[in-house]
Design an enzyme around this catalytic site. Sequence first.
Site, PDB file in Angstrom:
ATOM      1  N   VAL A  12       0.835  -1.207   0.000  1.00 36.32           N
ATOM      2  CA  VAL A  12       0.000   0.000   0.000  1.00 36.32           C
ATOM      3  C   VAL A  12       0.869   1.257   0.000  1.00 36.32           C
ATOM      4  CG1 VAL A  12      -1.806   1.256   1.225  1.00 36.32           C
ATOM      5  CG2 VAL A  12      -1.867  -1.236   1.178  1.00 36.32           C
ATOM      6  N   THR A  35      10.202  -6.203   5.162  1.00 39.49           N
ATOM      7  CA  THR A  35       9.222  -6.922   4.337  1.00 39.49           C
ATOM      8  C   THR A  35       9.005  -6.231   2.988  1.00 39.49           C
ATOM      9  OG1 THR A  35       7.416  -5.740   5.441  1.00 39.49           O
ATOM     10  CG2 THR A  35       7.941  -7.927   6.272  1.00 39.49           C
ATOM     11  N   ALA A  72       4.411   1.874   7.551  1.00 39.58           N
ATOM     12  CA  ALA A  72       5.325   0.821   8.005  1.00 39.58           C
ATOM     13  C   ALA A  72       4.722   0.055   9.175  1.00 39.58           C
ATOM     14  CB  ALA A  72       6.658   1.449   8.421  1.00 39.58           C
ATOM     15  N   TYR A 139      -2.384  -8.049  16.413  1.00 34.13           N
ATOM     16  CA  TYR A 139      -2.215  -7.131  15.277  1.00 34.13           C
ATOM     17  C   TYR A 139      -3.231  -5.994  15.375  1.00 34.13           C
ATOM     18  CZ  TYR A 139      -2.970  -5.202  10.645  1.00 34.13           C
ATOM     19  OH  TYR A 139      -3.167  -4.324   9.607  1.00 34.13           O
ATOM     20  N   PHE A 167     -10.396  -1.963   4.842  1.00 32.95           N
ATOM     21  CA  PHE A 167     -11.016  -3.276   4.807  1.00 32.95           C
ATOM     22  C   PHE A 167     -10.085  -4.163   3.954  1.00 32.95           C
ATOM     23  CE2 PHE A 167     -14.947  -3.226   7.303  1.00 32.95           C
ATOM     24  CZ  PHE A 167     -14.741  -1.988   7.882  1.00 32.95           C
ATOM     25  N   ALA A 282      -8.960 -19.842  12.234  1.00 30.97           N
ATOM     26  CA  ALA A 282      -9.255 -19.241  13.545  1.00 30.97           C
ATOM     27  C   ALA A 282      -9.293 -17.717  13.433  1.00 30.97           C
ATOM     28  CB  ALA A 282      -8.193 -19.668  14.551  1.00 30.97           C
ATOM     29  N   GLY A 283     -10.279 -17.132  14.067  1.00 25.83           N
ATOM     30  CA  GLY A 283     -10.343 -15.669  14.153  1.00 25.83           C
ATOM     31  C   GLY A 283     -11.024 -14.989  12.985  1.00 25.83           C
TER      32      GLY A 283
END
Length: 322
Positions: A12, A35, A72, A139, A167, A282-283
């Site tokens: 992004v 990354t 970042a 996160y 989103f 999961a989650g």
Amino acid sequence: MKLLVTGGAGYVGSVCAAHLLEAGHEVVVLDDLSTGHRDAVPSGATFVEAELGAGADEVLGAGGFDGVLHFAARSLVGESVTEPEKYWSGNVVASFRLLEAIRRHAVPRLVFSSTAATYGEPDQVPIPESAPTRPTNPYGASKLAIDHMITSYATAHGLAATSLRYFNVAGAHVAGDTHLGERHTVETHLIPLVLQVASGTRESISIFGDDWPTPDGTCVRDYIHVDDLADAHLLALQHSTAGDHAVYNLGSGHGFSVLEVVETCRSVTGHPIPAVVAPRRAGDPAVLVAAGHRAAEQLGWKPSRTALARIVADAWEFARGR
Ligand code: UDP
């Protein structure tokens, strides 16, 4: 404006840096390349390879900056559960140091990449900005903690701040020779994984559950084109007010199921893309769709690349070029 873009070698961040340059802004990208990719930094930007806290202090210390766009971050939900220390340090502590550099060098504006993960499992869909924030993983919690820090800096120190809660960001920036898209070493996102099947580097796509309470039994998400997302950042820079921290959801308000995404990828790529039903992850909430009225009303933001076929076609163009 003269702008610092942290994380401008990431997905992004690099696309937003490209949009800022195209709009005539001066851009300095700060990225530690943990990354990100050096070749994703748009050629018109000045690149500084450094760790966020110390790097930001040095770059902003040169003076004359009108704003910071802060991308970042670490962003893997699963990793945040098993190694939360990376998120408290890499996201929260590093962002605190950035905020201190912003304060020290009197930079007036900040636009921050927040996330729908700050809401957690929603009580209502579409999700408005007024929804309770109950993140279900470190996160989301780390991004929410940064949002809280930013509010306090806006109030106490007069920062003009905006948090943009993304989103499901998807697609790629395809403009002439510039192709910028998703290139994670550990890929967890649906569209790039499906396109790996189409390009022959993965055998099949796993569908994480087909017994969710949704029309076709698979999870529904609000996919937003990365170019539309970038447009919102430019608008946020123009519309922010000193002493105020505005929060906006960025989504199209329309959801697509996992099966609809796979089907669209089949028709865009012409590949059969074998799909295998796998256990739920999961989650994962069943449905995440944004109520995006606030960004429309207050920023004048209107996503224009909302067709799923367009989003997938741009992601495919990027994937094929690699
Ligand atoms: N998903 C899937 N198979 C995959 C990756 C993702 O079925 O290999 C599903 C996931 O369960 C979710 C949706 O696709 O419902 C979008 O997941 P993604 O990781 O892209 O974004 P998230 O919504 O988790 O931010």
